[in-house]
Design a protein around this motif. Structure first.
Motif, short mmCIF file in Angstrom:
data_model
loop_
_atom_site.label_atom_id
_atom_site.label_comp_id
_atom_site.label_asym_id
_atom_site.label_seq_id
_atom_site.Cartn_x
_atom_site.Cartn_y
_atom_site.Cartn_z
N ASP A 109 48.51 16.13 52.50
CA ASP A 109 48.47 17.19 53.50
C ASP A 109 49.50 18.27 53.19
O ASP A 109 49.23 19.47 53.33
CB ASP A 109 48.71 16.62 54.90
N LEU A 110 50.71 17.86 52.79
CA LEU A 110 51.74 18.83 52.43
C LEU A 110 51.32 19.68 51.23
O LEU A 110 51.51 20.90 51.23
CB LEU A 110 53.07 18.13 52.12
N ARG A 111 50.75 19.04 50.22
CA ARG A 111 50.29 19.80 49.06
C ARG A 111 49.19 20.78 49.44
O ARG A 111 49.16 21.92 48.98
CB ARG A 111 49.79 18.85 47.98
N MET A 112 48.29 20.34 50.32
CA MET A 112 47.20 21.21 50.76
C MET A 112 47.75 22.40 51.53
O MET A 112 47.32 23.54 51.33
CB MET A 112 46.21 20.42 51.63
N ALA A 113 48.74 22.15 52.41
CA ALA A 113 49.33 23.25 53.18
C ALA A 113 50.05 24.23 52.25
O ALA A 113 49.93 25.45 52.41
CB ALA A 113 50.30 22.69 54.22
N ARG A 114 50.78 23.69 51.26
CA ARG A 114 51.48 24.57 50.31
C ARG A 114 50.47 25.38 49.50
O ARG A 114 50.64 26.60 49.32
CB ARG A 114 52.36 23.73 49.38
N ASP A 115 49.41 24.72 49.04
CA ASP A 115 48.39 25.44 48.27
C ASP A 115 47.71 26.51 49.13
O ASP A 115 47.45 27.63 48.66
CB ASP A 115 47.34 24.47 47.74
N ARG A 116 47.42 26.18 50.39
CA ARG A 116 46.79 27.13 51.28
C ARG A 116 47.71 28.34 51.51
O ARG A 116 47.26 29.49 51.49
CB ARG A 116 46.46 26.47 52.62
N GLU A 117 49.00 28.07 51.69
CA GLU A 117 49.96 29.17 51.90
C GLU A 117 50.04 30.05 50.66
O GLU A 117 50.03 31.29 50.78
CB GLU A 117 51.34 28.56 52.20
N GLU A 118 50.10 29.45 49.47
CA GLU A 118 50.14 30.24 48.25
C GLU A 118 48.87 31.06 48.08
O GLU A 118 48.93 32.22 47.67
CB GLU A 118 50.35 29.33 47.05
N PHE A 119 47.73 30.48 48.39
CA PHE A 119 46.47 31.21 48.27
C PHE A 119 46.42 32.39 49.25
O PHE A 119 46.02 33.50 48.88
CB PHE A 119 45.29 30.26 48.53
N ASN A 120 46.85 32.14 50.50
CA ASN A 120 46.85 33.23 51.49
C ASN A 120 47.79 34.34 51.07
O ASN A 120 47.49 35.53 51.24
CB ASN A 120 47.23 32.69 52.87
N ARG A 121 48.95 33.98 50.49
CA ARG A 121 49.89 34.98 50.02
C ARG A 121 49.28 35.79 48.87
O ARG A 121 49.38 37.02 48.82
CB ARG A 121 51.20 34.32 49.55
N PHE A 122 48.58 35.10 47.96
CA PHE A 122 47.91 35.77 46.85
C PHE A 122 46.87 36.75 47.37
O PHE A 122 46.78 37.89 46.91
CB PHE A 122 47.26 34.74 45.93
N MET A 123 46.05 36.30 48.34
CA MET A 123 45.01 37.17 48.87
C MET A 123 45.61 38.38 49.58
O MET A 123 45.09 39.50 49.47
CB MET A 123 44.10 36.39 49.82
N ALA A 124 46.72 38.17 50.31
CA ALA A 124 47.36 39.29 51.00
C ALA A 124 47.91 40.29 49.98
O ALA A 124 47.75 41.51 50.15
CB ALA A 124 48.48 38.78 51.90
N GLU A 125 48.53 39.79 48.91
CA GLU A 125 49.05 40.69 47.87
C GLU A 125 47.91 41.41 47.18
O GLU A 125 48.01 42.60 46.86
CB GLU A 125 49.86 39.90 46.86
N ARG A 126 46.83 40.74 46.96
CA ARG A 126 45.66 41.35 46.32
C ARG A 126 45.10 42.47 47.18
O ARG A 126 44.77 43.54 46.68
CB ARG A 126 44.60 40.27 46.08
N LYS A 127 44.97 42.21 48.49
CA LYS A 127 44.47 43.26 49.39
C LYS A 127 45.43 44.44 49.42
O LYS A 127 45.00 45.59 49.45
CB LYS A 127 44.28 42.71 50.80
N ALA A 128 46.73 44.15 49.42
CA ALA A 128 47.72 45.24 49.43
C ALA A 128 47.62 46.07 48.15
O ALA A 128 47.70 47.30 48.20
CB ALA A 128 49.13 44.66 49.59
N ASN A 129 47.44 45.42 47.01
CA ASN A 129 47.30 46.13 45.74
C ASN A 129 46.01 46.94 45.71
O ASN A 129 45.98 48.05 45.18
CB ASN A 129 47.32 45.16 44.56
N GLN A 130 44.94 46.43 46.29
CA GLN A 130 43.69 47.16 46.33
C GLN A 130 43.78 48.36 47.26
O GLN A 130 43.17 49.39 47.01
CB GLN A 130 42.55 46.25 46.76
#
Length: 142
Positions: A109-130
């Protein structure tokens, strides 16, 4: 029985070549190949005998471990205490196994939460760059 394999326990050109090559590289390899050529046909029967003996031995240990003992210590009080202790230890082992499963699930569960947080951060940065460079890469979420 007809065998069509290239390397089989018989005097074929391939097995002879492997035996000679084995002796030239490292003599025990050549000796092993010679033994395979001579006694290789008995290998299947030998493997079956070894497997049967191993299965018999392990089943005897399992029977002994699960309380179906053929003989006791000769002291009924000791045998009763030993059986109670073995039952208690089995219960403790079950508790430890359950705790281990719970901990493993917690770590997943901790790994899933960390992965989800990293993915959300990536998507937010991607949207900001776009948003900074419009028209460079089309947004698939739009």
């Amino acid at each position: 029985m007809t065998q069509t394999a290239l390397i089989r326990p018989a005097w074929t050109p391939a097995t002879i070549a492997l035996m000679v090559l084995g002796f030239m590289v490292f003599w025990p390899l050549g000796l092993a190949m010679l033994a395979y050529i001579i006694w290789g046909e008995r290998l299947d029967g030998f493997k079956a005998d070894v497997n049967r003996a191993t299965d018999d031995l392990t089943s005897a240990f399992r029977k002994n471990r699960h309380g179906m003992r053929t003989g006791g210590s000769g002291n009924a009080a000791f045998d009763e205490w030993r059986d109670a202790e073995m039952a208690r230890l089995d219960e403790e082992r079950k508790k430890l196994d359950e705790m281990r499963r719970e901990f493993d699930q917690h770590m997943r569960d901790l790994r899933m939460a960390r992965d989800r947080e990293e993915f959300n951060r990536f998507m937010a940065e991607r949207k900001a760059n776009q948003a900074k460079t419009p028209g460079s890469v089309p947004d698939i979420n739009a």
